[in-house]
Write an enzyme that holds these catalytic residues in place. Structure first.
Site: not given
Length: 444
Positions: A302, A313, A327
């Site tokens: 999460s 990224d 999740k």
């Protein structure tokens, strides 16, 4: 950067008002379709009412009406996905305590052992520690009421209470001839979600979960480490998110922002894919651009995946360890007044490159699997989101069903992932993915 939190009515009310304000004009056909759908819904509600009345009138024993309704609500929400649920008032209070990271209490960690409530350890500087409660003490009674036969949750409820209220503990201590009594005044207990230490020339920061004080704790950790390690000797930071189950959405955004100068951190999309919320970083990297390695494993879920995904990224950090839990959904807490609240899945989230990690997880840039003792090998493999019944499906259909390791040795010397990160930061070990190359494609 916009602030967003999952806890509170403001998020839900704001969204509802926006939908009403932008409601398009309906055609006659769309109105007819809506009316038909409403008829079907009311037919189903009538069915529910018929079953409810039949149970009330014909069940062998007199049922509790409130429990019947609560059971129906629970079943309705759990049928949606593993993270949507009804929170009765007591469970809502427990959740609020957990997300705040503070409560009125004594400052002791307890567990249930052979039916007895045993003190694991008192927290430094808390009322229990100052009163002389010791690790290994067994609490037999609270305010004269025995704890025999109670659950651990019931015992904790008795120990907690409003700040500045007194409580008397009856304690059985090894080698003590008779029970001891401690009269202690409850105080505000803050459970730190961030811990840190200097590993020589490397700053190590462990984030246990994302509560309301996590970002402040992270800033404090970086400030303290900058005092402990001279700037010209500091090799970089290790951010340990292993076995971090997540927590507050806005805290994950702020933590990721602490290491980024610009760019998107995360985006969310609800039922309408065209309505996207984007959350962007503000200028200012608290580490001054120092190298970062983020540790993750099968227990990282999460909010911790939001941080790891954003830094991966942007190629701001190298992700090391084993695949995360997967999740990739957002839950909103919707209060129901005195009746508790519901936690409802309202959106999927996406990393800056547009990845949904739902039922997939984040693949580390450098995979390092821990050495596990033989007696624990069958206990440290975590089945991820993709194996949970009723989970939201991965958008591309490519789900990770294989378990991922989630073991962290207690002895740092045996921590293979930590020691690999230290060697990389110190230049004692080389890997093509450290430091991260901005031109390297983001893992899918």
């Amino acid at each position: 950067m916009r602030r967003f939190t999952l806890v509170g009515a403001g998020v839900v009310l704001g969204a509802a008002l926006m939908l009403v304000a932008t409601q398009p004009r309906f055609s006659p056909a769309s109105i007819a379709n809506a009316a038909s759908a409403s008829t079907d819904v009311y037919r189903q509600l009538n069915l529910f009412g018929d079953v409810f009345e039949r149970i009330r009138s014909d069940y062998v024993d007199q049922p509790d009406d409130a429990k019947l309704v609560e059971a129906a609500i629970k079943s309705m929400l759990t049928s949606l996905d593993p993270h949507s649920e009804y929170l009765p008032p007591d469970k809502q209070r427990d959740m609020n305590v957990k997300t705040r990271g503070e409560f009125g209490g004594l400052g002791i960690q307890v567990l249930m052992e052979n039916g007895a409530v045993k003190v694991v350890s008192p927290i430094e500087g808390t009322p229990a520690q100052k009163a002389g409660v010791l690790s290994g003490d067994v609490i037999t009674a609270v305010d004269g009421k025995s704890l025999e036969g109670v659950t651990l949750d019931e015992a904790v409820d008795r120990l907690r209470g409003p700040i500045n209220t007194p409580v008397t503990l009856t304690i059985k201590r090894a080698n003590a001839e008779k029970p001891l009594e401690f009269k202690i005044v409850r105080d505000r207990i803050v459970i730190p979600s961030v811990h840190w230490r200097a590993e020589g020339d490397v700053g190590y920061i462990k984030v246990n979960e994302f509560t309301e004080n996590t970002n402040d704790g992270l800033k404090n950790a970086i400030d303290e480490l900058s005092k402990d390690i001279p700037k010209d000797k500091l090799k970089g930071y290790i951010i340990d998110l292993r076995n971090n189950p997540g927590g507050l959405f806005d805290q994950s955004i702020m933590v990721a922002d602490d290491f980024l100068d610009r760019g998107e951190i995360v985006s969310t999309r609800g039922r309408d894919p065209d309505k996207i919320q984007r959350f962007n970083a503000r200028s200012g990297d608290l580490t001054g651009g120092k190298p970062i390695i983020v540790l993750v494993n099968g227990g990282s879920a999460s909010a911790s995946e939001i941080v790891a995904g954003a830094l991966q990224d942007h190629r701001r950090a190298t992700i090391l360890g084993t695949r995360s839990f997967g999740k990739g959904s957002v839950q909103t807490i919707i209060p129901l007044g005195s009746n508790g609240a519901i936690r409802l899945t309202t959106a999927r989230y996406y990393t800056p490159s547009g990845r949904s990690i739902q039922a997939k997880g984040i693949e580390p840039d450098i995979e390092v699997v821990q050495d596990v003792p033989d007696n624990l090998k069958d206990k440290v493999e975590v089945k991820g989101e993709a194996t949970r019944a009723g989970h939201l499906k991965a958008e591309d259909g490519k789900e990770q069903l294989a378990p991922s390791q989630a073991y962290v040795p207690e002895d740092p010397k045996q921590d293979k992932q930590l020691n690999t990160a230290l060697e990389l930061l110190r230049g004692l070990q080389a890997n093509k993915n450290f430091p991260p190359n901005p031109e390297t494609p983001v893992p899918n």
